[in-house]
Scaffold this motif. Structure first.
Motif, PDB file in Angstrom:
ATOM      1  N   ILE A 144     -68.851  81.763 -72.704  1.00  0.00           N
ATOM      2  CA  ILE A 144     -69.273  80.366 -72.827  1.00  0.00           C
ATOM      3  C   ILE A 144     -69.736  79.869 -71.466  1.00  0.00           C
ATOM      4  CG2 ILE A 144     -67.760  79.903 -74.798  1.00  0.00           C
ATOM      5  CD1 ILE A 144     -65.907  78.386 -72.813  1.00  0.00           C
ATOM      6  N   ILE A 145     -70.487  78.822 -71.481  1.00  0.00           N
ATOM      7  CA  ILE A 145     -71.007  78.265 -70.242  1.00  0.00           C
ATOM      8  C   ILE A 145     -69.855  77.645 -69.455  1.00  0.00           C
ATOM      9  CG2 ILE A 145     -72.528  76.499 -69.279  1.00  0.00           C
ATOM     10  CD1 ILE A 145     -74.371  77.045 -71.686  1.00  0.00           C
ATOM     11  N   GLY A 146     -69.736  78.038 -68.204  1.00  0.00           N
ATOM     12  CA  GLY A 146     -68.681  77.533 -67.335  1.00  0.00           C
ATOM     13  C   GLY A 146     -69.178  76.382 -66.475  1.00  0.00           C
ATOM     14  N   PRO A 147     -68.293  75.788 -65.698  1.00  0.00           N
ATOM     15  CA  PRO A 147     -68.666  74.623 -64.888  1.00  0.00           C
ATOM     16  C   PRO A 147     -69.746  74.926 -63.847  1.00  0.00           C
ATOM     17  CG  PRO A 147     -66.409  75.317 -64.422  1.00  0.00           C
ATOM     18  CD  PRO A 147     -66.886  76.129 -65.582  1.00  0.00           C
ATOM     19  N   GLY A 148     -69.760  76.127 -63.292  1.00  0.00           N
ATOM     20  CA  GLY A 148     -70.777  76.469 -62.290  1.00  0.00           C
ATOM     21  C   GLY A 148     -72.183  76.478 -62.869  1.00  0.00           C
ATOM     22  N   LEU A 149     -72.345  77.075 -64.042  1.00  0.00           N
ATOM     23  CA  LEU A 149     -73.660  77.111 -64.688  1.00  0.00           C
ATOM     24  C   LEU A 149     -74.044  75.724 -65.197  1.00  0.00           C
ATOM     25  CD1 LEU A 149     -76.144  78.616 -65.623  1.00  0.00           C
ATOM     26  CD2 LEU A 149     -74.857  79.379 -67.634  1.00  0.00           C
ATOM     27  N   ARG A 150     -73.079  75.008 -65.727  1.00  0.00           N
ATOM     28  CA  ARG A 150     -73.339  73.647 -66.213  1.00  0.00           C
ATOM     29  C   ARG A 150     -73.860  72.775 -65.058  1.00  0.00           C
ATOM     30  NH1 ARG A 150     -71.910  72.345 -70.910  1.00  0.00           N
ATOM     31  NH2 ARG A 150     -70.228  73.818 -71.152  1.00  0.00           N
ATOM     32  N   THR A 151     -73.230  72.871 -63.896  1.00  0.00           N
ATOM     33  CA  THR A 151     -73.653  72.108 -62.717  1.00  0.00           C
ATOM     34  C   THR A 151     -75.056  72.523 -62.281  1.00  0.00           C
ATOM     35  OG1 THR A 151     -71.374  71.865 -61.986  1.00  0.00           O
ATOM     36  CG2 THR A 151     -73.072  71.568 -60.320  1.00  0.00           C
ATOM     37  N   ALA A 152     -75.313  73.834 -62.255  1.00  0.00           N
ATOM     38  CA  ALA A 152     -76.632  74.320 -61.844  1.00  0.00           C
ATOM     39  C   ALA A 152     -77.719  73.838 -62.795  1.00  0.00           C
ATOM     40  CB  ALA A 152     -76.633  75.844 -61.768  1.00  0.00           C
ATOM     41  N   LEU A 153     -77.454  73.872 -64.092  1.00  0.00           N
ATOM     42  CA  LEU A 153     -78.441  73.405 -65.068  1.00  0.00           C
ATOM     43  C   LEU A 153     -78.683  71.902 -64.917  1.00  0.00           C
ATOM     44  CD1 LEU A 153     -77.332  75.433 -68.204  1.00  0.00           C
ATOM     45  CD2 LEU A 153     -79.444  75.743 -66.877  1.00  0.00           C
TER      46      LEU A 153
END
Length: 185
Positions: A144-153
């Motif tokens: 699942i999408i984690g906080p690091g990828l969510r922030t980058a997106l």
């Protein structure tokens, strides 16, 4: 994307490969786990050029995987020791060894076996869930999408090329989240 920029991806595997994704680097780490510390010993055991070995060791030191410790003053010579960051590569190395033993055996058995000190038995690397201790396989794990990828997106505006480059399962997860938000749930 160029290989030298792979560490810029918002992906733990890509970032890891930017440090250890070279065959010589993993062999240096392997030998460090087997007790090799000195430059000349790495070079002799691996049959690697001085230039390439110096480059890979410097990369490992710069990344924090190994540290240089002086062992001789005249001339100054250094030993290379795994840091905590390097030691935590051990499960990866055991998993690679197990995979190689399972799939690349030449018919004469594993070249190296690993004995667990606590029980004295030859052991195999196995992955288990940190929460329930069940064995792991790709059919039972959902990325699942984690906080690091969510922030980058979010930094990139949340749509467009960055999202299109996501693997299918993560792209589907984003779409499902958006549908849920649009439906007010």
């Amino acid at each position: 994307m160029r290989w030298q920029d792979i560490d810029q991806q918002v992906c733990a595997i890509a970032r890891t490969l930017s440090i250890v994704g070279d065959r010589w680097t993993l062999l240096i780490v392997r030998d460090a786990f087997l007790g090799t510390r000195r430059f000349a010993d790495f070079q002799r055991q691996l049959d690697i050029s001085r230039h390439r070995l110096a480059d890979r060791l410097e990369k490992l030191v710069t990344a924090g995987v190994m540290e240089r410790r002086p062992y001789q003053e005249r001339p100054v010579r250094h030993a290379y020791h795994l840091t905590q960051m390097g030691i935590e590569l051990y499960p990866v190395m055991l998993s690679l060894a197990r995979w190689g033993n399972d799939w690349l055996d030449d018919g004469s058995g594993p070249p190296v076996e690993y004995v667990h000190r606590a029980c004295g038995k030859i052991m195999q690397a196995e992955l288990h869930c940190s929460e329930c201790e069940a064995p792991l396989n790709p059919h039972d794990v959902i990325p699942i999408i984690g906080p690091g990828l969510r922030t980058a997106l979010a930094r990139r505006g949340g749509t467009g090329e960055a999202e299109n480059r996501l693997p299918p399962t993560l792209r589907e997860e984003l779409l499902a989240e958006r549908r849920k938000d649009l439906q007010g749930g």
